[in-house]
Scaffold this active site. Structure first.
Site, PDB file in Angstrom:
ATOM      1  N   ASP A 108       0.833  -1.205   0.000  1.00 35.12           N
ATOM      2  CA  ASP A 108       0.000   0.000   0.000  1.00 35.12           C
ATOM      3  C   ASP A 108       0.870   1.260   0.000  1.00 35.12           C
ATOM      4  O   ASP A 108       1.611   1.513   0.952  1.00 35.12           O
ATOM      5  CB  ASP A 108      -0.894  -0.058   1.259  1.00 35.12           C
ATOM      6  CG  ASP A 108      -2.015   0.959   1.215  1.00 35.12           C
ATOM      7  OD1 ASP A 108      -2.038   1.791   0.299  1.00 35.12           O
ATOM      8  OD2 ASP A 108      -2.869   0.905   2.125  1.00 35.12           O
TER       9      ASP A 108
ATOM     10  N   ASP B  65     -10.312   4.261  -1.871  1.00 28.59           N
ATOM     11  CA  ASP B  65     -10.955   3.313  -0.946  1.00 28.59           C
ATOM     12  C   ASP B  65     -12.474   3.318  -1.101  1.00 28.59           C
ATOM     13  O   ASP B  65     -13.107   4.369  -0.994  1.00 28.59           O
ATOM     14  CB  ASP B  65     -10.625   3.673   0.503  1.00 28.59           C
ATOM     15  CG  ASP B  65      -9.154   3.439   0.812  1.00 28.59           C
ATOM     16  OD1 ASP B  65      -8.372   3.224  -0.129  1.00 28.59           O
ATOM     17  OD2 ASP B  65      -8.803   3.483   2.003  1.00 28.59           O
TER      18      ASP B  65
HETATM   19  C1  GLA Z   1      -5.379   2.531   2.516  1.00 34.70           C
HETATM   20  C2  GLA Z   1      -5.887   1.359   1.681  1.00 34.70           C
HETATM   21  C3  GLA Z   1      -6.974   0.629   2.458  1.00 34.70           C
HETATM   22  C4  GLA Z   1      -6.445   0.168   3.805  1.00 34.70           C
HETATM   23  C5  GLA Z   1      -5.865   1.340   4.588  1.00 34.70           C
HETATM   24  C6  GLA Z   1      -5.122   0.898   5.827  1.00 34.70           C
HETATM   25  O1  GLA Z   1      -6.340   3.515   2.697  1.00 34.70           O
HETATM   26  O2  GLA Z   1      -6.356   1.789   0.439  1.00 34.70           O
HETATM   27  O3  GLA Z   1      -7.454  -0.477   1.706  1.00 34.70           O
HETATM   28  O4  GLA Z   1      -5.464  -0.814   3.589  1.00 34.70           O
HETATM   29  O5  GLA Z   1      -4.931   2.076   3.789  1.00 34.70           O
HETATM   30  O6  GLA Z   1      -4.566   1.973   6.522  1.00 34.70           O
END
Ligand code: GLA
Length: 507
Positions: free
Chosen positions: A249, A312
């Site tokens: 990520d 997200d």
């Molecule tokens: C980002 C990712 C999410 C999750 C969060 C965790 O926003 O896109 O899917 O993994 O981080 O902090």
């Protein structure tokens, strides 16, 4: 107050509550008592690595499993249906027939093991903790989720990854001074994860697979320790712990990237992709950088089996339609880039009881999505050959949610071996139609009503690029609707879907 009056008042209050409870019709037929084997028909693994696969199978227990054509380096536990051992060292295709029997009957299913360099020949399926537990995730909760994946029956339909998201590491904090790494530089789990190897063994003991998360930046998105400048050590550690899936990520890598060029955007993923590919285990590599820099064009070459195409889903604003639609519409555009081992990832399935990504401490609540919207969500994801990763609370799985998650024909659509993502046939403010070519020559079609009123929507054979009489099957109800010629039309509920499979009718 008299008892009878109190009881009458309670009954009246319950009636009002019931009247307000939206109807949530269960469309998926109950699994039959006789065995039925589900899950992918084709499975990729690299030569000579540890092999683990739990045969997804419904039917009353006890079941008895067997397999024909199994390579000698693999063994099958006849009672649990768990295949384990070492992937054959010889690359090639191994045609296995899986069998299951119980007191009510027997079933078989072809399972093609493709030993080579491509993992995830069908989209990964499983669970991820983010939207139910956030920074509250613990070893115990992950074990409970693995238990529930089996006891709920989800694993019998092919859900197999149990994935830990952010917040398992130490959060660097001058106040506590707790070191995020050992003196040798190895990443340390925080106190909520006392023994990672024991945790993955627990998950593997059920025939399931374990996933982990990190960031190429110095810190993860929730500001825990990331992998920057420790990439090789972390990849090795994840493998030594026994993980089978890695979500990478971007998060604080913004501070590291020198500029916004494509090269800088790709660099950390290429680096980790190479490391992961050369591990002594099969680890599915999931890129998460929110769909920047046209990741669908290069995520596979960077070593990824799937890549998030959008921001997200849990933070997506509900506009005219709930947030999953806008995420789905964006993901749908990249259909040409998906294929076996290379999947567009529109993020998790957020139904059932889910937490609030904006208020991480809030307890999980039953989704506000209507039943029609939930069928649309799952249909869209299956048509788009998306990873099916549920991220709701596994401790509160209700029959309706399970009916959405566990329809064998909908899952077969997602897992179709041809691996083609649906193309967009029509997109207007009120109508959305997707069509997906399947391995057996049939066509899966999703007709989505985006309007707030019921709407009769028609798809012509010219739109769908099919000819002649077609047998139409309703995948949610698992029912033949009869033959149609030239077009199909149906009145679809507000925000609802008709999910169909068209096969040329026999003359
Ligand atoms: C980002 C990712 C999410 C999750 C969060 C965790 O926003 O896109 O899917 O993994 O981080 O902090």
């Amino acid at each position: 107050m008299r008892l009878s009056l109190i009881l009458t008042l309670i009954a009246a209050a319950a009636a009002v509550a019931n009247a307000q409870e939206p109807a949530r019709p269960i469309l998926t037929p109950k699994p039959a008592p006789a065995p039925a084997i589900h899950g992918p028909k084709v499975y990729g693994a690299r030569p000579g690595r540890p092999f683990l696969y739990r045969i997804p199978c419904t039917g009353v227990r006890p079941l008895r499993f067997s397999a024909a054509g199994l390579p000698p380096s693999l063994r099958l536990d006849p009672a649990t249906g768990i295949l384990s051992g070492e992937t054959p060292r010889q690359a090639g295709e191994y045609l296995v027939t899986l069998r299951a029997s119980n007191a009510r009957g027997q079933a078989s299913r072809a399972f093609k093991l493709v030993v080579g360099d491509t993992l995830a020949l069908t989209p990964p399926m499983g669970w991820n903790d983010w939207y139910s537990f956030y920074h509250r995730i613990t070893d115990k909760l992950v074990r409970a989720a693995a238990d529930a994946l089996v006891s709920s029956g989800m694993a019998d339909f092919g859900y197999q990854y149990v994935n830990i998201d952010d917040c398992w590491m130490v959060k660097p904090d001058p106040a506590t001074g707790e070191p995020p790494r050992t003196p040798q530089g190895n990443i340390r789990p925080n106190a909520n994860f006392p023994d990672m190897s024991a945790l993955t063994s627990y998950i593997h003991g059920k025939g399931l697979k374990a996933g982990i998360y990190t960031s190429p930046g110095p810190l993860t998105c929730a500001r825990y320790e990331g992998s920057y400048q420790h990439e090789a050590a972390d990849a090795r550690q994840f493998s030594a712990w026994g993980f089978d899936f890695l979500k990478y990520d971007w998060c604080s890598y913004d501070k590291i990237a020198r500029d916004k060029s494509l090269e800088e955007a790709q660099k950390p993923y290429r680096q980790m992709g190479d490391l992961v590919r050369n591990l002594d285990r099969d680890v599915v590599f999931n890129l998460c950088q929110y769909g920047r820099n046209d990741v669908w064009k290069w995520g596979g070459d960077a070593g990824g089996q799937c890549w998030r195409t959008t921001g997200d889903l849990g933070l997506e604003k509900d506009a005219e339609l709930p947030g999953f639609y806008s995420i789905g519409f964006k993901n749908a555009e990249h259909f040409e880039f998906a294929g076996p081992g290379r999947w567009n990832d529109p993020d998790y399935i957020l139904i059932g009881y889910v937490g609030d990504a904006r208020r991480n401490d809030a307890p999980s609540q039953l989704t506000k999505l209507t039943a029609s919207e939930q069928y649309s969500y799952m249909s869209m994801w299956a048509l788009m050959a998306s990873p099916l990763i549920y991220s709701g609370d596994m401790a509160h799985l209700d029959p309706f949610t399970l009916n959405v998650l566990c329809n064998a024909e909908v899952i077969d659509l997602d897992q179709d071996p041809l691996g083609k993502q649906a193309r967009i046939v029509r997109k207007t403010p009120d109508e959305f139609i997707l069509a997906r070519q399947l391995e057996d020559g049939s066509l899966a079609v999703g007709i989505f009503n985006l309007a707030k009123q019921p709407r009769k929507i028609e798809a012509s054979w010219a739109d769908l690029q099919v000819e002649g009489a077609q047998q139409v099957r309703d995948l949610w109800r698992q029912k033949q609707l009869g033959a149609a010629s030239g077009r199909y039309a149906e009145t679809i509920a507000p925000h609802g879907v008709a999910l169909l499979r068209l096969s040329p009718a026999r003359k």
